[in-house]
Structures are given as structure tokens and as C-alpha cells.
Write a protein that holds these residues in place. Structure first.
Motif, PDB file in Angstrom:
ATOM      1  N   TYR A  28       0.831  -1.204   0.000  1.00 50.82           N
ATOM      2  CA  TYR A  28       0.000   0.000   0.000  1.00 50.82           C
ATOM      3  C   TYR A  28       0.870   1.260   0.000  1.00 50.82           C
ATOM      4  CZ  TYR A  28      -4.278  -2.712   0.981  1.00 50.82           C
ATOM      5  OH  TYR A  28      -5.339  -3.570   0.909  1.00 50.82           O
ATOM      6  N   ASP A  29       1.973   1.228   0.719  1.00 56.76           N
ATOM      7  CA  ASP A  29       2.889   2.373   0.759  1.00 56.76           C
ATOM      8  C   ASP A  29       3.536   2.564  -0.612  1.00 56.76           C
ATOM      9  OD1 ASP A  29       4.455   4.499   1.671  1.00 56.76           O
ATOM     10  OD2 ASP A  29       5.991   3.186   2.493  1.00 56.76           O
ATOM     11  N   ARG A  30       3.963   1.458  -1.229  1.00 57.46           N
ATOM     12  CA  ARG A  30       4.619   1.512  -2.543  1.00 57.46           C
ATOM     13  C   ARG A  30       3.728   2.136  -3.610  1.00 57.46           C
ATOM     14  NH1 ARG A  30       6.696  -3.258  -1.574  1.00 57.46           N
ATOM     15  NH2 ARG A  30       5.011  -4.400  -2.557  1.00 57.46           N
ATOM     16  N   ILE A  31       2.437   1.778  -3.578  1.00 56.70           N
ATOM     17  CA  ILE A  31       1.535   2.282  -4.620  1.00 56.70           C
ATOM     18  C   ILE A  31       0.835   3.585  -4.223  1.00 56.70           C
ATOM     19  CG2 ILE A  31       1.211   0.010  -5.664  1.00 56.70           C
ATOM     20  CD1 ILE A  31      -1.516  -0.162  -4.311  1.00 56.70           C
ATOM     21  N   GLY A  32       1.146   4.079  -3.034  1.00 57.57           N
ATOM     22  CA  GLY A  32       0.643   5.391  -2.631  1.00 57.57           C
ATOM     23  C   GLY A  32      -0.759   5.415  -2.078  1.00 57.57           C
ATOM     24  N   ILE A  33      -1.260   4.291  -1.607  1.00 61.89           N
ATOM     25  CA  ILE A  33      -2.606   4.266  -1.027  1.00 61.89           C
ATOM     26  C   ILE A  33      -2.575   4.606   0.452  1.00 61.89           C
ATOM     27  CG2 ILE A  33      -4.482   2.698  -0.337  1.00 61.89           C
ATOM     28  CD1 ILE A  33      -4.408   1.459  -2.993  1.00 61.89           C
ATOM     29  N   PHE A  34      -1.604   4.032   1.164  1.00 64.21           N
ATOM     30  CA  PHE A  34      -1.555   4.204   2.615  1.00 64.21           C
ATOM     31  C   PHE A  34      -0.110   4.105   3.065  1.00 64.21           C
ATOM     32  CE2 PHE A  34      -1.991   2.618   7.005  1.00 64.21           C
ATOM     33  CZ  PHE A  34      -2.866   3.564   7.516  1.00 64.21           C
ATOM     34  N   SER A  35       0.392   5.187   3.613  1.00 65.71           N
ATOM     35  CA  SER A  35       1.793   5.242   4.033  1.00 65.71           C
ATOM     36  C   SER A  35       1.881   5.499   5.527  1.00 65.71           C
ATOM     37  CB  SER A  35       2.525   6.368   3.297  1.00 65.71           C
ATOM     38  OG  SER A  35       2.528   6.117   1.906  1.00 65.71           O
ATOM     39  N   PRO A  36       2.975   5.053   6.136  1.00 73.33           N
ATOM     40  CA  PRO A  36       3.149   5.340   7.559  1.00 73.33           C
ATOM     41  C   PRO A  36       3.290   6.844   7.788  1.00 73.33           C
ATOM     42  CG  PRO A  36       5.140   4.373   6.637  1.00 73.33           C
ATOM     43  CD  PRO A  36       4.100   4.317   5.572  1.00 73.33           C
ATOM     44  N   LEU A  68      -7.897  -1.482  -6.005  1.00 71.69           N
ATOM     45  CA  LEU A  68      -7.004  -0.559  -5.294  1.00 71.69           C
ATOM     46  C   LEU A  68      -6.883   0.788  -6.011  1.00 71.69           C
ATOM     47  CD1 LEU A  68      -4.154  -2.949  -4.104  1.00 71.69           C
ATOM     48  CD2 LEU A  68      -5.979  -1.931  -2.734  1.00 71.69           C
ATOM     49  N   LYS A  69      -6.916   0.761  -7.338  1.00 71.95           N
ATOM     50  CA  LYS A  69      -6.822   2.011  -8.114  1.00 71.95           C
ATOM     51  C   LYS A  69      -7.986   2.943  -7.764  1.00 71.95           C
ATOM     52  CE  LYS A  69      -6.565   3.739 -12.840  1.00 71.95           C
ATOM     53  NZ  LYS A  69      -6.630   3.417 -14.253  1.00 71.95           N
ATOM     54  N   GLU A  70      -9.206   2.387  -7.660  1.00 68.66           N
ATOM     55  CA  GLU A  70     -10.375   3.202  -7.318  1.00 68.66           C
ATOM     56  C   GLU A  70     -10.310   3.670  -5.859  1.00 68.66           C
ATOM     57  OE1 GLU A  70     -14.163   1.501  -8.413  1.00 68.66           O
ATOM     58  OE2 GLU A  70     -13.324   0.744 -10.293  1.00 68.66           O
ATOM     59  N   ILE A  71      -9.787   2.810  -4.988  1.00 72.25           N
ATOM     60  CA  ILE A  71      -9.639   3.199  -3.589  1.00 72.25           C
ATOM     61  C   ILE A  71      -8.684   4.390  -3.497  1.00 72.25           C
ATOM     62  CG2 ILE A  71      -8.752   2.490  -1.327  1.00 72.25           C
ATOM     63  CD1 ILE A  71      -9.749  -0.357  -1.988  1.00 72.25           C
ATOM     64  N   LYS A  72      -7.604   4.322  -4.247  1.00 73.72           N
ATOM     65  CA  LYS A  72      -6.623   5.418  -4.240  1.00 73.72           C
ATOM     66  C   LYS A  72      -7.270   6.714  -4.743  1.00 73.72           C
ATOM     67  CE  LYS A  72      -2.072   6.763  -5.881  1.00 73.72           C
ATOM     68  NZ  LYS A  72      -0.892   6.392  -6.646  1.00 73.72           N
ATOM     69  N   GLU A  73      -8.057   6.613  -5.814  1.00 74.42           N
ATOM     70  CA  GLU A  73      -8.745   7.794  -6.344  1.00 74.42           C
ATOM     71  C   GLU A  73      -9.676   8.391  -5.293  1.00 74.42           C
ATOM     72  OE1 GLU A  73     -10.690   6.566  -9.955  1.00 74.42           O
ATOM     73  OE2 GLU A  73      -8.785   6.134 -10.958  1.00 74.42           O
ATOM     74  N   TYR A  74     -10.416   7.512  -4.616  1.00 74.75           N
ATOM     75  CA  TYR A  74     -11.322   7.997  -3.574  1.00 74.75           C
ATOM     76  C   TYR A  74     -10.531   8.691  -2.458  1.00 74.75           C
ATOM     77  CZ  TYR A  74     -13.669   8.059   0.849  1.00 74.75           C
ATOM     78  OH  TYR A  74     -14.129   8.469   2.077  1.00 74.75           O
ATOM     79  N   LEU A  75      -9.447   8.054  -2.005  1.00 74.27           N
ATOM     80  CA  LEU A  75      -8.662   8.623  -0.908  1.00 74.27           C
ATOM     81  C   LEU A  75      -8.076   9.985  -1.261  1.00 74.27           C
ATOM     82  CD1 LEU A  75      -6.848   5.422   0.397  1.00 74.27           C
ATOM     83  CD2 LEU A  75      -8.730   6.666   1.507  1.00 74.27           C
ATOM     84  N   ASN A  76      -7.766  10.185  -2.530  1.00 73.91           N
ATOM     85  CA  ASN A  76      -7.199  11.472  -2.965  1.00 73.91           C
ATOM     86  C   ASN A  76      -8.224  12.607  -2.930  1.00 73.91           C
ATOM     87  OD1 ASN A  76      -4.620  10.456  -3.339  1.00 73.91           O
ATOM     88  ND2 ASN A  76      -4.989   9.942  -5.471  1.00 73.91           N
ATOM     89  N   LYS A  77      -9.507  12.272  -2.979  1.00 74.61           N
ATOM     90  CA  LYS A  77     -10.545  13.315  -2.975  1.00 74.61           C
ATOM     91  C   LYS A  77     -11.606  13.064  -1.900  1.00 74.61           C
ATOM     92  CE  LYS A  77     -13.226  10.934  -6.465  1.00 74.61           C
ATOM     93  NZ  LYS A  77     -14.010  10.955  -7.648  1.00 74.61           N
ATOM     94  N   SER A  79     -14.067  12.892   1.180  1.00 78.27           N
ATOM     95  CA  SER A  79     -14.825  13.839   1.983  1.00 78.27           C
ATOM     96  C   SER A  79     -16.028  13.075   2.519  1.00 78.27           C
ATOM     97  CB  SER A  79     -15.299  15.023   1.119  1.00 78.27           C
ATOM     98  OG  SER A  79     -16.302  14.591   0.218  1.00 78.27           O
ATOM     99  N   PRO A  80     -16.696  13.612   3.514  1.00 74.57           N
ATOM    100  CA  PRO A  80     -17.891  12.910   4.010  1.00 74.57           C
ATOM    101  C   PRO A  80     -18.928  12.676   2.906  1.00 74.57           C
ATOM    102  CG  PRO A  80     -17.216  14.572   5.580  1.00 74.57           C
ATOM    103  CD  PRO A  80     -16.370  14.757   4.349  1.00 74.57           C
ATOM    104  N   VAL A  81     -19.105  13.664   2.041  1.00 73.90           N
ATOM    105  CA  VAL A  81     -20.081  13.534   0.952  1.00 73.90           C
ATOM    106  C   VAL A  81     -19.664  12.419  -0.006  1.00 73.90           C
ATOM    107  CG1 VAL A  81     -21.088  14.722  -1.043  1.00 73.90           C
ATOM    108  CG2 VAL A  81     -20.827  15.936   1.120  1.00 73.90           C
ATOM    109  N   GLU A  82     -18.379  12.377  -0.352  1.00 71.78           N
ATOM    110  CA  GLU A  82     -17.866  11.323  -1.241  1.00 71.78           C
ATOM    111  C   GLU A  82     -18.033   9.952  -0.601  1.00 71.78           C
ATOM    112  OE1 GLU A  82     -16.477  10.895  -4.376  1.00 71.78           O
ATOM    113  OE2 GLU A  82     -17.155  12.922  -4.760  1.00 71.78           O
TER     114      GLU A  82
END
Length: 141
Positions: A28-36, A68-77, A79-82
Motif C-alpha cells: 500500500y505504501d509503494r503504490i501510494g494508497i496508505f503510508s506510515p 485498489l486504483k479506485e480506492i486510491k482515487e477515492y482517498l485522494n478526494k 470527503s464525508p459527501v464522497e
């Protein structure tokens, strides 16, 4: 580095707490989804206890078969509404799957019941006899 042992966990501690492998966290850290939150000079990684909620969202979306690609997109934007929109759309997909699975379960149950009844038939009581061909007449009602 602002490391507090009461609020930060090593990769091993965080992976154990969240029920995932350390390799998953590294990936997850390597692909930029979740880093320490912190990376020490010696290479050690430390996750904040404040990151638990974000990781739980990732885990939930992963369980819902979101790539994971869609999860990353969601995490980048995010918000509670999203999040509400995303969860409601996933709920609708699950409702459709549940409906389809219930139909399949009903078919399987009916086939099982019919097969059980057929298996109880005394085959020696079945008689085959030839009959004279009969004409079939169809009419409109």
C-alpha cells in the motif's frame, strides 16, 4: 522525527492490530494508497493510531471488491459527501447481489427437494407400457 510510543505503532504492531500482513502495508505504501505517518532514518516505519480509521475504510472498500486504483482515487478526494455516495452505491450493488443470491438459493433448494423426492421413488414400482399414438388438437380459447 516526532515519535510517541503511545500514539505510534511499528509496521508489525499495526499489521497485527489491523489483521493484515506487513507485506500488505508495504505494498500500500509503494503504490501510494496508505503510508506510515513517520519513517525513521533507520528505515523503520511508524503508523499513528489516528490512521486506524483510514485503514478501516480501505479494508472495507477492499472487502467490497473495489480495486485498489479506485480506492486510491477515492482517498485522494475523500470527503464525508464522497464517502456517503460511495457507500450508498456499494450498498445498492450488495442489495442486487443479495437478491440474485436469494434467487439462486431458491432454485437450489427446489432442485434439492425434487431430487430428494425422486430418490425415494421405488423404481420397481415404475411400469413402462406402450400406448397407441394419440392425436393432439390445439385450439384457441
Amino acid at each position: 522525527m516526532d515519535l510517541h510510543l503511545q500514539t505510534h505503532l511499528t509496521t508489525g504492531q499495526f499489521s497485527k492490530l489491523m489483521g493484515v500482513s506487513k507485506d500488505t502495508l508495504f505494498h500500500y505504501d509503494r503504490i501510494g494508497i496508505f503510508s506510515p505517518e513517520l519513517k525513521a532514518d533507520n528505515g523503520y516505519r511508524y503508523y499513528s493510531i489516528n490512521q486506524i480509521d483510514v485503514f478501516q475504510v480501505i479494508s472495507t472498500l477492499k472487502e467490497l471488491e473495489m480495486p485498489l486504483k479506485e480506492i486510491k482515487e477515492y482517498l485522494n478526494k475523500r470527503s464525508p459527501v464522497e464517502l456517503i455516495y460511495l457507500l450508498e452505491s456499494k450498498e445498492a450493488v450488495l442489495d442486487a447481489k443479495i437478491k440474485q443470491l436469494q434467487k439462486m438459493k431458491k432454485i437450489i433448494s427446489e432442485k434439492s427437494s425434487i431430487t430428494k423426492k425422486a430418490a425415494k421413488i421405488d423404481r420397481s414400482a415404475i411400469i413402462f407400457e406402450e400406448r397407441k399414438e394419440e392425436a393432439l388438437v390445439l385450439t384457441e380459447a
